[in-house]
Design an enzyme around this catalytic site. Structure first.
Site, mmCIF file in Angstrom:
data_model
loop_
_atom_site.group_PDB
_atom_site.id
_atom_site.type_symbol
_atom_site.label_atom_id
_atom_site.label_comp_id
_atom_site.label_asym_id
_atom_site.label_seq_id
_atom_site.Cartn_x
_atom_site.Cartn_y
_atom_site.Cartn_z
ATOM 1 N N GLU A 117 -9.316 0.896 4.937
ATOM 2 C CA GLU A 117 -9.724 0.445 3.604
ATOM 3 C C GLU A 117 -9.418 -1.051 3.452
ATOM 4 O O GLU A 117 -10.274 -1.840 3.068
ATOM 5 C CB GLU A 117 -8.981 1.251 2.550
ATOM 6 C CG GLU A 117 -9.292 0.834 1.114
ATOM 7 C CD GLU A 117 -8.381 1.497 0.106
ATOM 8 O OE1 GLU A 117 -8.718 1.462 -1.096
ATOM 9 O OE2 GLU A 117 -7.328 2.038 0.492
ATOM 10 N N HIS A 118 -8.190 -1.444 3.758
ATOM 11 C CA HIS A 118 -7.782 -2.847 3.721
ATOM 12 C C HIS A 118 -7.355 -3.269 5.127
ATOM 13 O O HIS A 118 -6.567 -2.577 5.765
ATOM 14 C CB HIS A 118 -6.585 -3.054 2.783
ATOM 15 C CG HIS A 118 -6.818 -2.582 1.382
ATOM 16 N ND1 HIS A 118 -6.432 -1.329 0.945
ATOM 17 C CD2 HIS A 118 -7.389 -3.196 0.317
ATOM 18 C CE1 HIS A 118 -6.752 -1.184 -0.324
ATOM 19 N NE2 HIS A 118 -7.344 -2.302 -0.742
ATOM 20 N N ASP A 130 -6.685 -6.880 -4.810
ATOM 21 C CA ASP A 130 -6.526 -5.764 -5.742
ATOM 22 C C ASP A 130 -6.685 -6.208 -7.200
ATOM 23 O O ASP A 130 -7.097 -5.402 -8.045
ATOM 24 C CB ASP A 130 -5.145 -5.128 -5.574
ATOM 25 C CG ASP A 130 -5.167 -3.971 -4.582
ATOM 26 O OD1 ASP A 130 -6.233 -3.679 -4.035
ATOM 27 O OD2 ASP A 130 -4.088 -3.380 -4.355
ATOM 28 N N HIS A 166 -54.852 13.374 1.752
ATOM 29 C CA HIS A 166 -54.372 12.005 1.902
ATOM 30 C C HIS A 166 -55.486 11.106 2.445
ATOM 31 O O HIS A 166 -55.716 9.994 1.959
ATOM 32 C CB HIS A 166 -53.172 11.951 2.860
ATOM 33 C CG HIS A 166 -51.883 12.371 2.235
ATOM 34 N ND1 HIS A 166 -51.638 13.648 1.807
ATOM 35 C CD2 HIS A 166 -50.752 11.658 1.966
ATOM 36 C CE1 HIS A 166 -50.410 13.721 1.304
ATOM 37 N NE2 HIS A 166 -49.846 12.515 1.391
ATOM 38 N N HIS A 173 1.615 3.133 -3.298
ATOM 39 C CA HIS A 173 0.592 3.833 -4.081
ATOM 40 C C HIS A 173 0.893 5.320 -4.206
ATOM 41 O O HIS A 173 0.703 5.912 -5.259
ATOM 42 C CB HIS A 173 -0.791 3.648 -3.438
ATOM 43 C CG HIS A 173 -1.517 2.434 -3.928
ATOM 44 N ND1 HIS A 173 -1.935 2.286 -5.224
ATOM 45 C CD2 HIS A 173 -1.889 1.299 -3.292
ATOM 46 C CE1 HIS A 173 -2.544 1.131 -5.377
ATOM 47 N NE2 HIS A 173 -2.529 0.497 -4.206
ATOM 48 N N GLN A 232 0.825 -1.214 0.000
ATOM 49 C CA GLN A 232 0.000 0.000 0.000
ATOM 50 C C GLN A 232 0.852 1.253 0.000
ATOM 51 O O GLN A 232 0.486 2.266 -0.587
ATOM 52 C CB GLN A 232 -0.931 0.018 1.217
ATOM 53 C CG GLN A 232 -2.159 -0.850 1.073
ATOM 54 C CD GLN A 232 -3.003 -0.449 -0.120
ATOM 55 O OE1 GLN A 232 -3.467 0.670 -0.217
ATOM 56 N NE2 GLN A 232 -3.204 -1.383 -1.035
#
Length: 850
Positions: free
Chosen positions: A742-743, A776, A835, A676, A673
């Protein structure tokens, strides 16, 4: 809440001065400086943001810091500002037709709502107020006709305040086209006394709110006070009582307040002369005491203290007064017991107030400054100046972005914290992500988005040439895509085919194809069925890494969901072509078009459409801050009518490792990670790891990182990353759930048994042989996942992200006979007669059937 709020829409200093006595002013941002120049000091006011401009957080913070009580923001600003500012300082500006566009997040992030309607509609405002429970409700008609006192009264009874443009208000008595300001203030007042008078508390503005007396007011006296700014009351024996008319002890009205029941008042005044009481005392409730008494004494001594007296010396000798203030401050700091602290504080306050009185500063001035400071949303660090510290003060720790990068030959290391020894605040800091300056980014992307929205392909081609360095003749590719555009090595093609197969299997199993049908009551069948979103845009980044995997992860669920139009957007290469791997995936997923553009311009083209680019209904995909800001901008533009998948931020991984963890595996997962980008978030939760075990992991991180081609990126991201030491798996899992990564990778014994305890994560990777890389690329799960802690609220992209659900109901005659009376009763309860009638007319028809 005030009876009404004036919107300053024309320059009228006299009206502004009058209005400042009875209500906060609502001032358009572009008129702020001019209006405040004419308004009395301390006038309460709100600022009205201009929807024509983009939201600027710095400007809004400046307004609040400068004294604005609240800021009224248009809906187009809300998603950027809500949660970035205190909710109690925000009022949301809405057209009545846009109420349904307000999400729970926006509703909970504001303290009030200003509803614009063509005309005053009390029933509509009442209905809307049920949606904004707990919020102050303001209503404003766009009509050029001035409202009536009845409008103000009815809205006040409904719990709302009317906003009235100052162009529709007047101080004149005979101007029938406009509403008299005093009449507007009087409109909601209701006396509970037989004589119709209003009990009125008179307090001193300049003496800390000290109560001066209790009197009575009438409609006539209130009106005169409002319009003249002088204290006028109603004597129960002698009629109108203009305070000080004979004694000279006059009053200037600073502010008039209504109580919560609108049946009594408070006049905050500046009292002149001998005092309020007829016994020539300041107050009818006895002599002044405390700070008010001290201030009164010092003010009188400033005027009359004899030469040679101690107080006169203090007033005349600034050096002596300065020395005494510093001496008493030092003694206060040295005091130890409660009595000593009180004694020394009293001395310090005496000398400090002497300094204030000598400079013409009153307690009211001090209180106004305290109130103004309390309104600020920014704060200074609070460090003492060097001359007041006994030893050099440690400077505040610089932010990560301010730290000096280590030399490139230094070991690549993470920072460490121990959950057992850190404070609650320090733990909270570990959970925080870097602050994304979304307001700044949205301001930057707005001109780009606007250019594409208004000039279409022309702007899109210009921006692609500028930012992607790719001159194009057309921004779009349509199938069939040429074979030359998809030439890739056989092993890459084979890998993509296998990944496509696995991802499709998993996502096809998620298709919500069978309708749900439930009979809730005999004869009442409720159903829910899924339909694909017709047109979707898939953004595939092409910055520091080419990501055909993202094209798979977004294209496959769109394909299996049955989306009719799939537009894949990706930045072109300098020669104008698109990565052949991405083109091959575009063919596999059945893309109806490939947009050769990146960044905010691609998002804008998808959101609004151009001459060649189809407009889509929903935009998916990760990207840099420009892409994220553009997605946030277009989703809040009702002209675009487009939604997005989820908020996006830098990539994240959190690894929980115990004694069974392989150091090389753990290091590899952290680095997968970290590569990235420099803003990637990498966390290792170490459960009872020995120092030797941790050292071996860190050694592997350094060793493996230095073998990577993207080592410079890794070096930056890893130095911002953290090791969190936990004493147990439960403590580690709790930290992970709070972090919501996230992971999440589980390098722990019996990892599968821990899954039930995981409540917040984008995707979980279980056991030592489940690297995040598999998710991934090719295991089958989706890699487009929530970041920045949004795993608390959002799922990752899945097949149902490309579907919408529609409900239906079918009711038989027997079903309506049973359910109809229930519905009619509830409609009556809410006051919605039409109504109820829609049910009863059918029930009546059923009764008359043979």
């Amino acid at each position: 809440m005030p009876a009404f709020v004036p919107l300053v829409d024309e320059d009228s200093p006299d009206a502004i001065k009058t209005l400042s006595r009875i209500s906060p002013l609502l001032i358009p941002a572009n008129s702020l400086e001019a209006v405040l120049k004419d308004a009395p000091e301390g006038t309460p006011y709100y600022v009205l943001g201009d929807h024509k401009d983009s939201a600027n957080l710095d400007d809004i913070v400046s307004w609040l810091d400068s004294g604005a009580q609240k800021v009224v923001i248009p809906l187009s600003w809300a998603s950027e500002l809500v949660n970035a500012l205190p909710s109690e300082r925000i009022i949301l500006l809405l057209d009545a037709a846009n109420v349904t566009a307000v999400t729970d997040r926006l509703r909970e992030g504001v303290s009030g709502v200003l509803i614009k309607t063509p005309a005053i509609d009390v029933e509509l405002i009442t209905s809307i107020s049920r949606f904004f429970v707990g919020c102050s409700i303001f209503a404003m008609s766009t009509s050029a006709v001035a409202p009536s006192t009845s409008d103000i009264r009815q809205l006040k009874l409904a719990g709302a305040s009317l906003v009235i443009p100052t162009s529709q208000l007047t101080v004149a008595e005979k101007d029938k086209s406009r509403l008299n300001i005093a009449d507007a203030f009087l409109a909601p007042l209701i006396s509970d006394r037989a004589d119709g008078l209003f009990p009125t508390v008179v307090s001193s503005w300049s003496q800390g709110g000290k109560t001066l007396g209790l009197v009575y007011s009438s409609a006539a006296s209130i009106k005169e006070s409002v319009l003249t700014g002088r204290g006028v009351y109603q004597s129960r024996k002698h009629g109108l009582w203009r305070k000080g008319e004979t004694s000279g002890a006059t009053q200037d009205i600073v502010r008039i307040y209504l109580d919560c029941d609108t049946d009594c008042l408070e006049f905050s005044v500046i009292q002149h002369g001998a005092g309020f009481c007829h016994l020539e005392r300041a107050s009818c409730f006895g002599e002044l005491s405390g700070l008010a008494a001290l201030e009164f004494t010092l003010q009188s001594r400033l005027e009359s203290a004899p030469e040679g007296s101690y107080t006169r010396r203090l007033f005349n000798d600034s050096d002596l007064l300065r020395a005494k203030i510093m001496e008493e401050a030092d003694e206060l700091c040295r005091a130890s017991t409660k009595d000593e602290v009180a004694f020394e504080a009293a001395d310090l306050i005496y000398f400090a107030l002497t300094r204030c009185v000598s400079a013409g500063v009153t307690l009211a001035d001090i209180e106004r400054n305290l109130d103004k400071k309390a309104k600020k949303v920014t704060r200074r660090p609070g460090n003492a100046k060097p001359q007041w510290t006994s030893k050099p003060q440690q400077e505040s720790k610089p932010t990560l972005s301010q730290q000096i990068p280590p030399p490139t030959d230094a070991p690549i290391r993470m920072r460490s914290s121990d959950l057992s020894s850190i404070s609650k605040d320090e733990r909270a800091q570990l959970l925080k992500r870097p602050v994304l300056k979304s307001d700044e980014m949205i301001a930057k992307v707005k001109p780009i988005v606007e250019a594409v929205r208004t000039r279409g392909d022309t702007a899109l081609l210009e921006l692609t040439a500028k930012f992607d360095k790719a001159p194009l003749s057309t921004p779009i590719l349509r199938p069939p895509f040429s074979a030359q555009s998809m030439v890739i090595p056989d092993d890459v093609r084979n890998a993509i085919d296998i990944a496509y197969s696995n991802i499709r299997k998993f996502h096809a199993a998620q298709v919500d194809s069978a309708p749900l049908a439930i009979e809730t009551t005999p004869g009442v069948v409720c159903s829910r069925f899924a339909r694909p979103i017709a047109r979707v845009g898939l953004y595939v980044p092409g910055g520091t890494a080419i990501l055909p995997s993202t094209a798979l992860m977004l294209g496959i669920p769109a394909q299996v969901a049955g989306c009719k139009e799939i537009v894949l957007a990706t930045p072109p290469r300098p020669d104008g072509s698109v990565s052949p791997e991405v083109m091959y995936v575009a063919k596999l997923v059945g893309a109806s078009a490939v947009l050769k553009a990146g960044g905010a311009q691609a998002v804008a083209a998808l959101a609004y459409g151009t001459e060649t680019v189809p407009k889509v209904d929903k935009i998916f995909g990760p990207g840099n801050q420009w892409v994220t800001a553009a997605k946030m901008l277009v989703q809040n533009d009702t002209d675009a009518l487009v939604s997005i998948d989820m908020p996006a931020g830098p990539s994240e991984v959190l690894v929980i490792a115990d004694r069974t963890a392989n150091p090389a595996f753990v290091a590899a997962d952290l680095l997968s990670q970290a590569e990235h980008g420099v803003d990637s978030q990498v966390v290792l939760v170490a459960v009872n790891l020995t120092s030797e075990h941790l050292a071996s992991i860190e050694l592997e991180v350094d060793k493996q990182a230095n073998a990577l081609s993207r080592v410079d990126i890794v070096r930056e991201s890893i130095r911002k990353s953290i090791i969190v030491k936990a004493s147990s798996v439960d403590e580690g899992v709790q930290f992970s759930n709070d972090y919501a990564p996230e992971h999440l990778i589980l390098h722990i014994e019996k990892a599968k048994e821990i899954i039930p305890a995981i409540t917040n994560a984008g995707s979980v990777f279980v056991g030592p042989f489940t690297p995040e890389s598999c998710g991934d690329y090719a295991s089958g799960t989706n890699h487009t996942l929530p970041t920045n802690g949004y795993a608390r609220q959002f799922s990752g992209v899945n097949t149902q992200s490309f579907q919408k659900h529609i409900t239906s109901q079918e009711i038989s005659e027997a079903g309506l006979k049973e359910l109809g009376p229930v519905v009619a009763t509830l409609a009556d309860c809410e006051g919605l007669q039409a109504h109820a009638n829609a049910v009863r007319i059918r029930l009546k028809a059923l009764e008359t059937q043979p």
